[in-house]
Design an enzyme around this catalytic site. Structure first.
Site, short mmCIF file in Angstrom:
data_model
loop_
_atom_site.label_atom_id
_atom_site.label_comp_id
_atom_site.label_asym_id
_atom_site.label_seq_id
_atom_site.Cartn_x
_atom_site.Cartn_y
_atom_site.Cartn_z
N GLU A 26 4.87 0.33 10.03
CA GLU A 26 4.68 1.81 10.02
C GLU A 26 4.11 3.28 11.33
OE1 GLU A 26 1.46 2.03 7.73
OE2 GLU A 26 1.28 3.89 6.83
N CYS A 224 2.42 6.26 4.75
CA CYS A 224 2.07 7.73 4.16
C CYS A 224 3.40 9.16 5.11
CB CYS A 224 0.64 8.33 4.60
SG CYS A 224 0.18 8.08 3.44
N GLU A 350 3.36 4.39 -2.55
CA GLU A 350 2.62 4.45 -3.12
C GLU A 350 2.28 5.62 -4.19
OE1 GLU A 350 -1.66 4.73 -0.23
OE2 GLU A 350 -0.35 2.77 -0.42
O1 AHR Z 1 -1.21 1.37 6.28
C1 AHR Z 1 -2.00 2.87 5.86
C2 AHR Z 1 -0.99 3.41 4.86
O2 AHR Z 1 -2.07 2.90 3.63
C3 AHR Z 1 -0.32 3.68 4.85
O3 AHR Z 1 0.48 4.83 5.46
C4 AHR Z 1 -0.27 4.34 2.84
O4 AHR Z 1 1.03 3.51 2.80
C5 AHR Z 1 -0.99 3.64 2.57
O5 AHR Z 1 -2.09 4.89 2.24
#
Ligand code: AHR
Length: 771
Positions: A26, A224, A350
């Protein structure tokens, strides 16, 4: 006392482990820029701006000295999406300086560095430019080179490159461009890389640490950052559009990153695919579903078709023939003739909101029709339970998704209470992709609880993929913690959680096998299963309002509070002390100003342990219940709700450990607050058909050692290698000062008659590999 036995039935396979353990990449906490992307220059193309982050300007990370004027220009940019550049006009010896990330630019004596820049010489003669890395503390030169900037037409950008060797080491350097002969220049894409990188310009130490884990897959690029931002692909804060991330880096746009920074896109989808290949992980790209669940904006009609086409094109880009398909050709032009062998694609991250689930079917149908062999991953909200988790599962079942991406971050006690979370999931139905999870913290305790949970993930028939999150964090840009691997500009730090993930990943095995135990208790209760009593309090969360008609009903009778209570921001109002099995709190509430809601605290035993009903949380849009245990908070129930400035009838019912909330007589939250429990030992066993090994993973969460006979039924084994994760205190945490406080030790011993006696240390994780 009877002997404790772990019996491993090597022949009795219970589950194909497939691609179970992998990574989640991420781009958060400067994971890419100032992280895995080895570029040492920050804001190299002068594109930073306040849209990315409120403190940014186009000059961020840049300084100047000497007699020199500078300005940001856009008139004749280097490339269509690289719109800003620097104009410098200075006298002899004028300098512009880049501060890099963290304390500055890191260079190491004896190592080579590659510098490049695009320039437009606005002078009538050739001029010399010196490139130097200088230590900011001592002002000494740590390495330098120079080049002559030739005369060009006023429209022509020219790329200059040079290589130099660092003569001194610094972790707080600055890159200087010294205009020895003065002059006027346009400047863009100022770049400095170590020569020694992991393939396509990635930081070697970080990627090597990931490669060593032997991950089965890597999910990317977020989080996100996948679905946050504008639907307009040309917007500065565009949602992730993979096609815009290909090609020459100077021609790529740079975007706002949801995590308070800029993404240079120096690592785009092509680089992500290559990285997966290099570290031996299957790629799992996640694409937006044409819907921003943060703003609830989405595309329809022709615009949605474009998003769906992007998903189809991505599959073609990854797997298409390099001569006969359009996107396969693009891949080949970028340098990869062979397909990347994509097997999975994720749609959405999510997602909260019907808007996503209305759009998902369009993606699903189109992908299924054209690429029936690709496994499609649906999305199930940010919590382990609740409305959006259910919505994800319902959508997945209705449309026939192959997997559902579940996310949860929780207190270790939640994991202890929910070891059997997946026992009821249908083993023949849609599979679980646990795409983000972590217990709150990087302590030894967090890591061993995660290890215990992983033994259950391994055995859970419905769970197909799982990855810890987030993966990376630059220590000076922390937007989310805990994280698996920390780093600064010159070192990495492997957390206890990293060690656990690595132990399980590199010793995954191909098939789970049956384990039977003797004289090991399944559950030793950790805390008593008492009912949820304690204090009841109210507090405004950025709102003003009032509460009246307050009552508390218990078996012994009903108590009324006569007075009206004024609610204001952060002001805690104590209502009752409860020590009953069952109680019902009721009142009327009116918000008079503000956009959040009311926090109703109950079962509070101290500042570290309580339940909070956030009635109108997340800007008045949710009814969530959070449990705080030992100071760590987990969302245990969530449901959408729209708070208005009107009178509400509010009711909270507690019966033992069962909780229900009602708003205007309508049931909102309804859940069981489970008791954390500890098993005497947590055990999972697998065989690896490729290496012909039998692997046994054992976690001891207790503070006492356990002597156990491990007996293997079936194939004869002669040797066992034991990997042991060790720390001293449960609160221990690896730090840059004590990187090895928690570490793994390995030893081997012989095996006789397919049996060993082993003492599992208190609070330990052990992986035993029999050969
Ligand atoms: O991992 C941190 C955040 O947690 C990610 O961006 C999101 O998918 C979740 O809310």
């Amino acid at each position: 006392m009877s002997e404790k036995v772990i019996r491993v039935k090597q022949q009795q396979k219970t589950k194909k482990l497939g691609d179970l353990y992998g990574l989640f990449f991420e781009d958060i906490n400067h994971a890419v820029d100032g992280g895995i992307y080895a570029e040492l220059v920050q804001n190299r193309s002068f594109e930073y701006c306040e849209i990315d982050y409120k403190e940014y300007t186009h000059f961020t990370a840049w300084e100047k000295s000497g007699n020199c004027e500078w300005s940001i220009e856009t008139e004749k940019p280097l490339a269509k999406f690289n719109t800003h550049y620097l104009r410098v006009n200075g006298e002899n010896g004028a300098i512009i300086k880049n501060q890099g990330y963290n304390n500055g630019v890191y260079v190491k004596a004896g190592k080579k560095y590659r510098f490049s820049v695009y320039l437009r010489n606005k002078n009538q003669e050739e001029k010399q430019i010196v490139v130097r890395v200088s230590d900011k503390d001592f002002g000494v030169c740590c390495g330098e080179g120079y080049f002559n900037c030739s005369i060009t037409s006023h429209d022509e950008w020219k790329k200059y490159k040079l290589e130099f060797m660092a003569t001194k080491t610094t972790t707080c350097g600055e890159l200087q461009l010294i205009f020895a002969d003065g002059g006027e220049y346009d400047i863009d894409m100022v770049s400095l890389f170590p020569k020694d990188t992991f393939r396509n310009g990635l930081r070697k130490d970080i990627v090597t640490a990931l490669q060593e884990m032997k991950p089965k897959f890597m999910r990317f690029p977020g989080g996100c950052i996948t679905h946050a931002g504008s639907l307009d692909k040309y917007a500065r804060d565009s949602m992730y559009r993979w096609k815009m991330t290909l090609g020459n880096v100077e021609e790529r746009p740079t975007w706002k990153n949801n995590w308070n920074c800029n993404q240079s896109l120096g690592i785009g989808f092509y680089e992500y695919f290559c990285m997966c290949e290099d570290i031996g992980a299957k790629p799992i790209p996640v694409l937006p579903g044409g819907f921003n669940s943060h703003t609830q904006e989405g595309a329809w009609g022709k615009e949605l078709e474009e998003w769906v086409q992007e998903a189809l094109d991505l599959i073609e880009f990854a797997n298409g023939d390099c001569q006969t398909t359009e996107w396969g050709r693009v891949r080949a032009q970028l340098g990869h003739q062979e397909p990347f062998g994509l097997e999975y694609i994720g749609i959405g991250n999510e997602e909260i909101g019907d808007g996503f689930f209305e759009r998902y079917p369009y993606f699903h149908k189109a992908i299924r029709e054209k690429y029936p062999e690709i496994k499609i991953i649906n999305s199930a909200g940010p919590f382990a339970t609740g409305q959006w988790n259910r919505a994800g599962w319902n959508s997945a079942r209705e449309h026939g998704s192959d997997l559902v991406d579940e996310h949860y971050y929780a207190a270790p006690e939640w994991f202890l209470a929910n070891m059997h979370h997946y026992d009821d999931y249908d083993e023949n139905g849609v599979k679980v992709f646990l795409g983000e999870y972590a217990s709150w913290g990087n302590t030894y305790y967090n890591a061993i609880v995660e290890a215990a949970y992983m033994t259950h993930l391994e055995k859970a028939k419905a769970v197909a993929l799982a990855c810890y999150a987030p993966m990376l964090c630059n220590v000076d840009y922390v937007y989310w913690r805990p994280d698996m691997l920390w780093f600064n500009n010159h070192e990495i730090l492997k957390t206890a959680n990293y060690h656990v993930q690595k132990m399980f990943m590199e010793n995954q095995g191909t098939d789970e096998v049956q384990v039977e135990t003797e004289n090991l208790s399944e559950v030793l209760e950790l805390i008593d299963g008492r009912s949820l009593w304690g204090q009841i309090e109210l507090m405004g969360e950025k709102i003003e309002g009032k509460v009246w008609d307050v009552s508390l009903e218990k078996k012994t009778g009903k108590i009324y509070l006569g007075e009206e209570i004024q609610i204001s921001n952060q002001k805690v109002q104590h209502l009752f002390d409860v020590n009953d099995e069952e109680y019902t709190l009721s009142f009327k509430f009116l918000r008079t100003s503000g956009e959040n809601g009311l926090r109703i605290t109950f079962a509070k035993t101290d500042d570290q342990n309580m339940l909070n009903w956030h009635f109108g949380g997340w800007k008045g849009t949710e009814s969530n219940v959070n449990a705080t245990t030992n100071g760590r908070t987990t969302t245990v129930s969530n449901k959408s709700f729209g708070m208005e400035n009107e009178v509400y009838d509010v009711r909270l019912e507690v019966k033992g450990r069962h909780i229900k909330t009602y708003i205007n007589q309508e049931l909102y939250n309804d859940f069981e607050q489970r008791v954390p429990e500890i098993e005497e030992l947590y055990v999972a066993a697998s065989i690896d058909e490729t290496t012909n090994q039998t692997i046994v993973k054992v976690v001891n969460l207790l503070g006492e050692e356990k002597e156990v006979d491990i007996v293997l039924d079936g194939e004869e084994r002669e040797k066992v290698t034991l990997m042991l994760l060790q720390g001293n205190q449960l609160t221990d945490e690896n730090t840059f000062e004590q990187k090895e406080l928690i570490h793994v030790t390995t030893k081997s011993r012989s095996v006789e008659n397919n049996k060993i006696k082993h003492i599992f240390k208190p609070h330990s994780v052990t992986v035993l590999v029999f050969e």
